[in-house]
Scaffold this active site. Structure first.
Site, PDB file in Angstrom:
ATOM      1  N   GLY A  17      21.474  -2.651 -27.462  1.00  0.00           N
ATOM      2  CA  GLY A  17      21.278  -1.671 -26.373  1.00  0.00           C
ATOM      3  C   GLY A  17      19.917  -1.784 -25.713  1.00  0.00           C
TER       4      GLY A  17
ATOM      5  CE  LYS B  76      26.116  -4.824 -29.799  1.00  0.00           C
ATOM      6  NZ  LYS B  76      26.310  -3.479 -30.314  1.00  0.00           N
TER       7      LYS B  76
ATOM      8  N   GLY C  37      24.840   3.659 -25.403  1.00  0.00           N
ATOM      9  CA  GLY C  37      24.687   4.815 -24.514  1.00  0.00           C
ATOM     10  C   GLY C  37      24.267   4.370 -23.128  1.00  0.00           C
TER      11      GLY C  37
END
Ligand code: NDP
Ligand code: HSE
Length: 436
Positions: free
Chosen positions: A134, A205, A302
């Protein structure tokens, strides 16, 4: 100079965060990039939802392919997710000479080798900071900051949804399904949340980080993947009893025989920093031979945390077009002619909390004198402790914590308190920061 023109594909969780961050911080971003960054067109399947986010600030279309072919667009930001249409869109954007920014770790882990090859042939950039962890700039750290090192291993909490589930199950005793539904509501989970709970997203990832750390092609198909779905509250509690926390870790390690590439629930000693990473937060530990262990921590999913990384990539690409090629990143991050003359505050104007310790005669009225002085200077007390004098002594120690206060007011109050006949010696002052 005219702004660089961006075509945004997908205005869901991350796309809308990207739009908002760019709009809100436009002025500072332009001063850093040396040129404005404008989202010219947004493609999304849902025109009404897109309109609700962008208003009249950009064109809206349902046809993402029209955007990647649009000669007016310099950079394509791919935030639709998935491997099929996203792959076609990205390859076509590159074919049309456009730079690409993406958060799509699934696509890169599976097809990154082919995409990067095509980008090299066409001389364009593919930037993907948002694809791993993120908002944490881990790609930049691995690719640039740690470049002197022979990386030995990486271990990371790199899936916010599963970490959120494990934390909530442990702390609140909530059932798995209820917490997963909450993670979906908050926009953390993948379109297919089994990617989160089965460790597939973490393996995407990890594949990317492993390639960058060890100089190998992306090899997602070789990653070992085990998720958290089989974990019970009992396992979590028994591990705690033994002094461990269970975290879904992605681990890649260089050994004499080859490279480990694995994602699975892992017991970590509870005293380790990484064991205390909770909720949607991510953390990546990188061990280099020169630097030793370094730890990177921040929100792993988010809207705006991820947008932070998307916009950073947009600035990077824009600087390629604008900045002095010998100083791609300006020495002070902002373009030299864009430095502001915002004043540095004198210490007297700084606002912080304070711990004050003083010694005073143990007699009536002393505390009232002290609190009156604090009130005169608008200093509000957060907590107070009085230590009783030792047997036979007549001086007590008073410890005070204040709420946020101007340093100038505290200085004035301290000098008045030190002037009281009932106060002995100097007032000890330590500044306090919540850092929340
Ligand atoms: P969302 O589902 O919230 O947003 C995707 C948007 O793209 C939706 O509005 C979707 O419409 C639209 N879309 C899908 N396909 C097309 C298409 N062919 N043409 C036009 N629009 C399309 O996803 P996120 O924002 O959560 O994720 C976007 C990407 O970012 C993914 O690759 C994800 O893995 C990655 N990512 C997400 C993070 C997060 O915290 N959410 C963090 C880091 C990376 P519809 O809803 O109708 O399908
Ligand atoms: N679904 C992902 C997560 C989003 O929960 O970490 C961020 O990549």
């Amino acid at each position: 100079m005219t702004p660089i023109r961006v075509g945004l594909l997908g205005i869901g969780t991350v796309g809308s965060g990207t739009f908002r961050v760019l709009a809100r911080n436009q002025e500072e971003i332009t001063r850093r990039a040396g040129r404005g960054i404008r989202i010219d067109v947004v493609a999304d399947r849902d025109n009404a939802r897109a309109r609700a986010v962008v208003g009249d600030a950009a064109r809206i279309t349902e046809d993402a392919f029209a955007v990647v072919r649009d000669p007016a667009i310099d950079i394509v930001v791919e935030l639709i997710g998935g491997y099929t249409t996203a792959r076609q869109l990205m390859m076509e954007a590159i074919s049309h000479g456009k730079h690409v920014v993406t958060a799509n770790k699934a696509l890169l882990a599976l097809h990154g080798n082919e995409i990067f090859q095509h980008a090299r042939e066409k001389g364009v950039m593919v930037a993907f900071e948002a694809a791993v962890a993120g908002g944490i700039p881990i790609i930049k750290a691995l690719r640039e900051g740690l470049t002197a090192n022979r990386i030995q291993w990486i271990a990371g909490i790199i899936n916010g949804t599963s970490n959120f589930i494990l934390s909530e199950m442990r702390d609140k005793g909530l059932p798995f399904d209820a917490v997963l539904a909450e993670a979906q509501r908050l926009g953390y989970a993948e379109a297919d949340p089994t990617f989160d709970v089965e460790g597939i997203d973490a393996a995407h990832k990890l594949t990317i980080m492993s390639a960058i750390a060890f100089g190998i092609p992306m090899q997602f198909e070789r990653a070992y993947t085990e998720g958290i779905a089989g974990l019970t509250r009992e396992d979590i509690r028994y591990a705690e009893d033994l002094g461990y926390r269970i975290k879904l870790l992605g681990i890649t390690r260089r050994t004499d025989q080859g490279i480990e590439l694995r994602v699975h629930p892992t017991l970590i000693p509870a005293r380790r920093l990484i064991a205390n990473v909770e909720g949607v937060m991510n953390a990546v530990l990188v061990k280099g031979d020169a630097v030793g262990a370094t730890l990177y921590y921040g929100a792993g999913a988010g809207a705006e945390p991820t947008a932070s990384a998307v916009v950073a990539d947009l600035v990077d690409v824009t600087r390629m077009h604008t900045a002095d090629p010998e100083n791609r990143v300006p020495h002070l991050a902002f373009q030299p002619d864009q430095l502001a003359d915002t004043p540095i505050l004198p210490m007297e104007e700084v606002r912080t909390g304070y711990y004050l310790r003083l010694r005073a005669l143990d007699r009536p009225g002393v505390l009232a004198d002290i609190t009156r002085i604090l009130a005169d200077h608008a200093i509000s007390i957060d907590a107070m402790v009085q230590k009783e004098p030792a047997e036979g002594a007549n001086q007590a120690e008073i410890i005070l914590l204040t709420h946020l206060t101007l340093e100038g007011d505290v200085n004035a109050a301290i000098s008045r308190i030190e002037g009281l006949p009932s106060v002995v010696g100097r007032v000890v002052r330590i500044r306090q920061e919540d850092l929340s």
